[in-house]
Scaffold this active site. Structure first.
Site, PDB file in Angstrom:
ATOM      1  CE1 TYR A 140      13.665 -46.214   3.767  1.00  0.00           C
ATOM      2  CE2 TYR A 140      12.635 -47.924   5.157  1.00  0.00           C
ATOM      3  CZ  TYR A 140      13.698 -46.962   4.869  1.00  0.00           C
ATOM      4  OH  TYR A 140      14.695 -47.264   5.780  1.00  0.00           O
ATOM      5  CE  LYS A 186      23.862 -35.586  -2.969  1.00  0.00           C
ATOM      6  NZ  LYS A 186      25.245 -34.817  -2.432  1.00  0.00           N
ATOM      7  CG  ASP A 218      26.673 -34.452   0.818  1.00  0.00           C
ATOM      8  OD1 ASP A 218      25.617 -33.586   0.858  1.00  0.00           O
ATOM      9  OD2 ASP A 218      27.667 -34.482  -0.020  1.00  0.00           O
ATOM     10  CG  ASP A 242      16.623 -46.014   8.105  1.00  0.00           C
ATOM     11  OD1 ASP A 242      16.487 -46.310   9.265  1.00  0.00           O
ATOM     12  OD2 ASP A 242      17.335 -46.663   7.292  1.00  0.00           O
ATOM     13  CG  ASP A 246      20.480 -45.913  12.998  1.00  0.00           C
ATOM     14  OD1 ASP A 246      19.106 -45.665  13.308  1.00  0.00           O
ATOM     15  OD2 ASP A 246      20.942 -47.146  12.844  1.00  0.00           O
TER      16      ASP A 246
HETATM   17  C1  IPM Z   1      13.830 -47.793  11.411  1.00  0.00           C
HETATM   18  C2  IPM Z   1      14.344 -49.181  11.125  1.00  0.00           C
HETATM   19  C3  IPM Z   1      13.342 -49.627   9.890  1.00  0.00           C
HETATM   20  C4  IPM Z   1      13.295 -48.646   8.541  1.00  0.00           C
HETATM   21  C5  IPM Z   1      13.613 -51.004   9.313  1.00  0.00           C
HETATM   22  C6  IPM Z   1      13.755 -51.995  10.661  1.00  0.00           C
HETATM   23  C7  IPM Z   1      12.426 -51.298   8.533  1.00  0.00           C
HETATM   24  O1  IPM Z   1      15.566 -48.843  10.382  1.00  0.00           O
HETATM   25  O2  IPM Z   1      12.638 -47.679  11.913  1.00  0.00           O
HETATM   26  O3  IPM Z   1      14.440 -46.872  11.446  1.00  0.00           O
HETATM   27  O4  IPM Z   1      14.371 -48.663   7.974  1.00  0.00           O
HETATM   28  O5  IPM Z   1      12.498 -47.913   8.811  1.00  0.00           O
HETATM   29 MG    MG Z   2      16.564 -47.269  10.970  1.00  0.00          MG
END
Ligand code: IPM
Ligand code: MG
Length: 358
Positions: A140, A186, A218, A242, A246
């Site tokens: 990032y 990884k 993975d 990240d 999710d």
């Molecule tokens: C998160 C989001 C952020 C990230 C974005 C909105 C910059 O996806 O907090 O997970 O990638 O960190």
């Molecule tokens: Mg995210």
């Protein structure tokens, strides 16, 4: 005094943050926590007003705060503007400037919401894990970043000290939990992952009571779906975290329930994991529970009030069990709007505190 910087942001951000602040103010009235609040613009709304997603005034308020409570940033209106003005940039700059390198994303199943999950209930019931994501390093932020018509470069850098300090957080967290860390990398491909693994193994020697396993990312993505209950603290670098957070969130079936805390040496940033949901913004139907559970994390990690944090969390569970829900939660019972859901939580929390006094 404990100063909370309140950054509602875009989309449903202001609506859900309102409910979080309402709860904090109610607790403050009841228990004299000494809270003060200061609000500022961030994200698209700041681009519209000041031409930048993170105005200096906003950053200064964050830098003079004890904790930041943030709603969400972004929306289609700002999707096509230049990169430096994208609302997401505000979030990245805020994390970096505050030095909040440890991103804690708890994922805990709630019985009354099991039917919302796309995964079989017997696999989800009892899930209680934390994704601990390194938040201020890795691809990032690595330099060089470069782009021309034919070539684009992103750089993945990790320094030993960055891995050491997030590992410290992981081991300390795990001591108050099931004492198991899954470190995700990884290392079969990436040099940064080989350093990561080496540092984690060194740290592990300081904590013989904690079990450490290493998984390739993975494989971890697969195991999270197959056996989510086996995970306790999942420790990983920025981008893997990240993605996996999710995924872990999706196991519960409702993004509207997931809180997060980002902690550094001096500052702390609290935000729900969900985005700004522009499609439902302004309708009063957004689910404020992720923000309310985020407030619980603020109580736990910044104010060191584990008692209040668990009171809030159990109030939320009770209310859902009684069937109260926002439209995103497909369960039986009474459908309520954002404000009503916030009120229900405040009432229940106060009632519980009353009960504790007796
Ligand atoms: C998160 C989001 C952020 C990230 C974005 C909105 C910059 O996806 O907090 O997970 O990638 O960190
Ligand atoms: Mg995210």
């Amino acid at each position: 005094m404990f100063k909370i910087a309140v950054f509602p942001g875009d989309g449903i951000g202001p609506e859900v943050v309102n409910e979080g602040v309402k709860l904090l103010k109610a607790l403050d009235r009841e228990l004299n926590l000494g809270l003060t609040f200061e609000e500022a613009l961030i994200g698209g709304i700041a681009v519209d007003k000041y031409g930048v997603p993170l105005p200096k005034e906003t950053l200064d308020i964050a830098l003079s705060s004890d904790a930041v409570l943030l709603g969400a940033v972004g929306g289609p209106k700002w999707d096509n503007i230049e990169v430096s003005k994208r609302p997401e940039q505000a979030l990245l700059a805020l994390r970096k400037n505050l030095g909040v390198f440890a991103n804690i994303r708890p994922v805990k199943s709630i019985k009354s919401l099991l039917s919302a999950s796309p995964i079989k209930p017997e696999i989800v019931d009892g899930v209680d894990l934390i994704i601990l994501r390194e938040l201020t390093g890795g691809i990032y932020f690595g330099e060089p970043k470069y782009r021309d018509k034919e070539k684009a470069i992103d750089t993945l850098v990790y320094h030993r000290y960055e891995i050491e300090r997030i590992a410290d957080v992981a081991f300390k967290l795990s001591l108050s939990r099931r004492r198991k860390i899954t470190s995700v990398d990884k290392a079969n491909i990436l040099e940064s992952s080989r350093l990561w693994r080496e540092v984690i193994n060194e740290k592990a020697k300081e904590y013989p009571q904690v079990t450490v396993e290493h998984l390739y990312v993975d494989n971890c993505a697969m195991q999270l779906i197959r056996r989510p209950k086996d995970f306790d603290v999942v420790l990983t670098e920025n981008m893997f975290g990240d993605i996996l957070s999710d995924e872990a969130g999706a196991i519960l079936g409702s993004l509207g329930m997931l809180p997060s805390a980002s902690i550094g040496e001096k500052y702390a940033l609290y935000e729900p994991i969900h985005g700004s949901a522009p499609d439902i913004a302004g309708k009063g139907i957004a689910n404020p529970l992720a923000t309310i559970l985020t407030v619980a994390l603020l109580l736990r990690y910044s104010l060191k009030r584990e008692d209040l944090a668990s009171t809030v969390e159990s109030a939320v569970e009770e209310i859902l069990k009684e069937g109260y829900h926002t439209p995103d939660l497909n369960i039986d019972g009474e459908l309520v709007n954002t404000v009503r859901m916030g009120d229900l939580v405040v009432e229940r929390v106060l009632k519980k505190l009353e009960g504790d006094k007796r």
